[in-house]
Design a protein around this motif. Structure first.
Motif, short mmCIF file in Angstrom:
data_model
loop_
_atom_site.label_atom_id
_atom_site.label_comp_id
_atom_site.label_asym_id
_atom_site.label_seq_id
_atom_site.Cartn_x
_atom_site.Cartn_y
_atom_site.Cartn_z
N ARG A 74 -30.68 -38.39 -24.50
CA ARG A 74 -31.93 -39.13 -24.38
C ARG A 74 -31.82 -40.52 -24.99
NH1 ARG A 74 -36.68 -35.98 -27.39
NH2 ARG A 74 -36.35 -34.69 -25.55
N TYR A 75 -32.49 -41.47 -24.35
CA TYR A 75 -32.59 -42.81 -24.89
C TYR A 75 -34.03 -42.96 -25.38
CZ TYR A 75 -28.17 -44.14 -22.56
OH TYR A 75 -26.86 -44.23 -22.17
N HIS A 114 -36.56 -49.40 -21.80
CA HIS A 114 -37.18 -50.45 -20.99
C HIS A 114 -37.04 -51.85 -21.61
CE1 HIS A 114 -40.52 -49.05 -23.59
NE2 HIS A 114 -40.77 -50.33 -23.66
N GLU A 115 -36.55 -51.92 -22.86
CA GLU A 115 -36.35 -53.24 -23.48
C GLU A 115 -34.95 -53.79 -23.21
OE1 GLU A 115 -37.27 -52.60 -27.60
OE2 GLU A 115 -39.38 -52.16 -27.16
N TYR A 116 -34.17 -53.08 -22.42
CA TYR A 116 -32.79 -53.51 -22.15
C TYR A 116 -32.60 -53.73 -20.66
CZ TYR A 116 -31.78 -52.32 -26.95
OH TYR A 116 -31.79 -52.30 -28.33
N LEU A 121 -27.82 -51.67 -20.46
CA LEU A 121 -27.82 -50.20 -20.46
C LEU A 121 -26.46 -49.66 -20.01
CD1 LEU A 121 -31.37 -49.45 -18.98
CD2 LEU A 121 -30.60 -49.03 -21.33
N GLU A 122 -25.86 -50.34 -19.03
CA GLU A 122 -24.53 -49.90 -18.57
C GLU A 122 -23.51 -50.06 -19.69
OE1 GLU A 122 -23.09 -51.49 -14.87
OE2 GLU A 122 -21.14 -50.50 -15.11
N PRO A 147 -28.79 -35.70 -17.99
CA PRO A 147 -29.88 -36.61 -18.33
C PRO A 147 -30.93 -35.95 -19.21
CG PRO A 147 -29.67 -36.34 -15.95
CD PRO A 147 -28.84 -35.30 -16.58
N ASP A 148 -31.67 -36.76 -19.88
CA ASP A 148 -32.87 -36.32 -20.58
C ASP A 148 -33.80 -37.52 -20.57
OD1 ASP A 148 -33.86 -33.95 -22.35
OD2 ASP A 148 -34.34 -35.70 -23.54
N PHE A 149 -34.68 -37.59 -21.54
CA PHE A 149 -35.68 -38.65 -21.58
C PHE A 149 -35.03 -40.03 -21.37
CE2 PHE A 149 -39.06 -41.17 -23.44
CZ PHE A 149 -40.18 -40.51 -22.97
N ALA A 150 -35.52 -40.74 -20.34
CA ALA A 150 -35.10 -42.13 -20.03
C ALA A 150 -33.65 -42.27 -19.56
CB ALA A 150 -35.38 -43.06 -21.20
N THR A 151 -33.00 -41.20 -19.18
CA THR A 151 -31.69 -41.32 -18.52
C THR A 151 -31.76 -40.56 -17.19
OG1 THR A 151 -30.84 -39.41 -19.73
CG2 THR A 151 -30.34 -41.56 -20.66
#
Ligand code: NAD
Length: 472
Positions: A74-75, A114-116, A121-122, A147-151
């Motif tokens: 998660r991110y 969302h700030e990146y 992110l890559e 994946p998890d939260f925000a991925t």
């Protein structure tokens, strides 16, 4: 107040409650409960504006009783080591409950995604993978993220590509991560698997007449009123299947920006389109915006599906929750004390370690596909089709019953990958539900489904440790 306990403490409190009802020796229980390995590392990111940001990241491997370990990444801006350990432990129990032969793991990167920019992110994802590889915390036989939260599949493709670059001789390298895009070694049906699993689990729970009577409900999903918190991957798909396949009525949605209610039913696809257009669920035609963000959780409804983050329901709001069934689509959405309170009030809670296990189940299918190097259904599809056609034509000639082209196409359809994945998932969720329900029944009225599922998990992990010869 147990809400003051850390997330990992709360998972362990649930563990201890269940462990006390087993006959396993204390040392074995301690081993099952312990996090086997956890790493915290930092690495630099040169941001697009040239500044340098130090990124904090974690990976916890909770249990090596089976390998590889498995769990999402998660991110999130507030991710902590405690949270990652708690989620890794839940993964161990979840895999055991749905008979997926993995240990549990979880990763976290402390960023607000969302700030990146996409490029940033890559770079973060590839460097994170590089660090995991360097420390032996990733590999098809070691530890397999998801994946998890925000991925999502995008990050999983970056992880697979980085791992394959670093391990060019590993023929199974694609199995180092799951939920990849289908064209990059993924499997059909993975994106929606967790939400579909939530639907299958709820559908099964709602078919049991005596359980529904005890809640004052009719059996079946048709017409049941539902509130969903979090319209992300899991929440959106759960809502969609509940509405389209189950005939349930979505009467409320809780999102980051606020809550809406509409007793006559919210069409999920229209709401998603509205959110894409306006950036918010608020102001949806025909629905009422509620004064506070979390008010939607307290709407009168049959089923509440928290599908956002942990601790959505604590003793602060639990007494006002009106749902009769709560399906924990998110991980840890109900604090340990709130869970006990709701259970005592007669609410049926379908615990996270069971109800959101659809994702890891289909990830397991994807991992098998990667190791087998062949798509499910490829070998047998045409064979099944032609033998079914032969059978139909034998029935036609012996009974004079002539099948229409449509009937033949439907009956003699050889299974493709998506059919096999969905049917494997359906079977897994149904079987697991009855397994934990049976344990609950044998343990009596005081045992809730969470404790019953934890007992199941502890028993299965204990068997593994004994088979490994770790414990006599
Ligand atoms: P996601 O990032 O796709 O969606 C999360 C959604 O929750 C977003 O729409 C976000 O805006 C919303 N949200 C965030 N904070 C909120 C708040 N305070 N109130 C209401 N809504 C809020 O994430 P996801 O993959 O759907 O995961 C959601 C949960 O499900 C997490 O707890 C995750 O651990 C769990 N889970 C996910 C999977 C999977 O396959 N993705 C599998 C098992 C469990």
């Amino acid at each position: 107040m147990t809400a003051d306990l850390s997330f990992f403490d709360q998972v362990n409190q649930n563990f201890d409650r269940a462990a006390a009802l087993t006959a396993h020796p204390p040392g074995l229980l301690e081993q099952i409960k312990s996090v086997n390995s956890v790493i915290h590392f930092t690495f630099p990111l040169i941001r697009d504006d040239g500044s340098l940001k130090v990124i904090h990241a974690w990976r916890a491997e909770h249990s090596h009783h089976k390998l590889p370990t498995k769990g999402g990444i998660r991110y999130a801006a507030n991710v902590t080591e405690d949270e990652v350990m708690a989620l890794a432990a839940l993964m161990t129990y979840k895999c055991a409950i749905v008979n997926v032969p993995f240990g549990g793991a979880k990763g976290g990167v402390r960023i607000s995604a969302h700030e990146y920019s996409v490029g940033e992110l890559e770079r973060i994802t590839r460097r994170f993978t590089f660090e995991l590889n360097k420390k032996n915390f990733i590999g098809p036989g070691l530890d397999v993220p998801a994946p998890d939260f925000a991925t999502s599949g995008r990050e999983m493709a970056w992880i697979a590509d980085t791992y394959m670059t670093l391990n060019p001789h590993d023929i199974d390298a694609l199995g180092c991560v799951t939920a990849k895009p289908v064209g990059q070694g993924g499997i059909r049906g993975r994106i929606e698997a967790t939400g579909r699993g939530v639907y299958f689990g709820l559908r099964e729970a709602c078919t049991i007449v005596e359980d529904m009577r005890a809640l004052g409900l009719n059996p079946g999903l048709e017409g049941k009123t539902v509130v969903v918190q979090g319209l992300g991957n899991v929440g959106y798909h759960a809502a969609k299947f509940m509405q389209e396949n189950g005939g349930a009525v979505i009467v409320g949605i809780v999102e980051y920006e606020g809550s809406i209610s509409k007793p006559s039913g919210i069409d999920i696809e229209s709401l998603m389109a509205h959110r894409r257009e306006t950036g918010s669920i608020l102001g949806f035609p025909g629905a009422r915006d509620l004064p506070n963000r979390d008010d939607g959780l307290e709407i009168e409804c049959d089923i509440l599906i928290p599908a956002a983050l942990e601790n959505a329901i604590t003793m602060d709001n639990a007494p006002r929750i009106k749902a009769k069934i709560i399906a924990e689509a998110a991980n840890g959405p109900i604090s340990s004390d709130a869970s006990q309170h709701l259970f005592q009030r007669g609410v049926l809670i379908l615990p996270d370690a069971f109800i959101n296990a659809g994702g890891v189940t289909v990830s397991y299918f994807e991992w098998l596909k990667n190791l087998q190097h062949v798509r499910f259904g490829r070998m047998e599809k045409r064979f099944v089709e032609s033998s079914s056609r032969m059978l139909l034509s034998a029935i036609e000639s012996s009974t004079n019953r002539i099948f229409s082209d449509l009937e033949i196409a439907e009956i003699a359809k050889g299974p493709g990958e998506i059919d096999l994945v969905n049917s494997g998932l359906e079977e897994t969720m149904i079987e697991a539900y009855h397994e934990i329900r049976e344990i609950k029944k044998t343990r009596g009225e005081d045992v809730d489904l969470r404790t019953a599922s934890m007992i199941t998990a502890i028993d299965k992990v204990a068997v593994s440790y004994r088979e490994l010869g770790v414990f006599p």
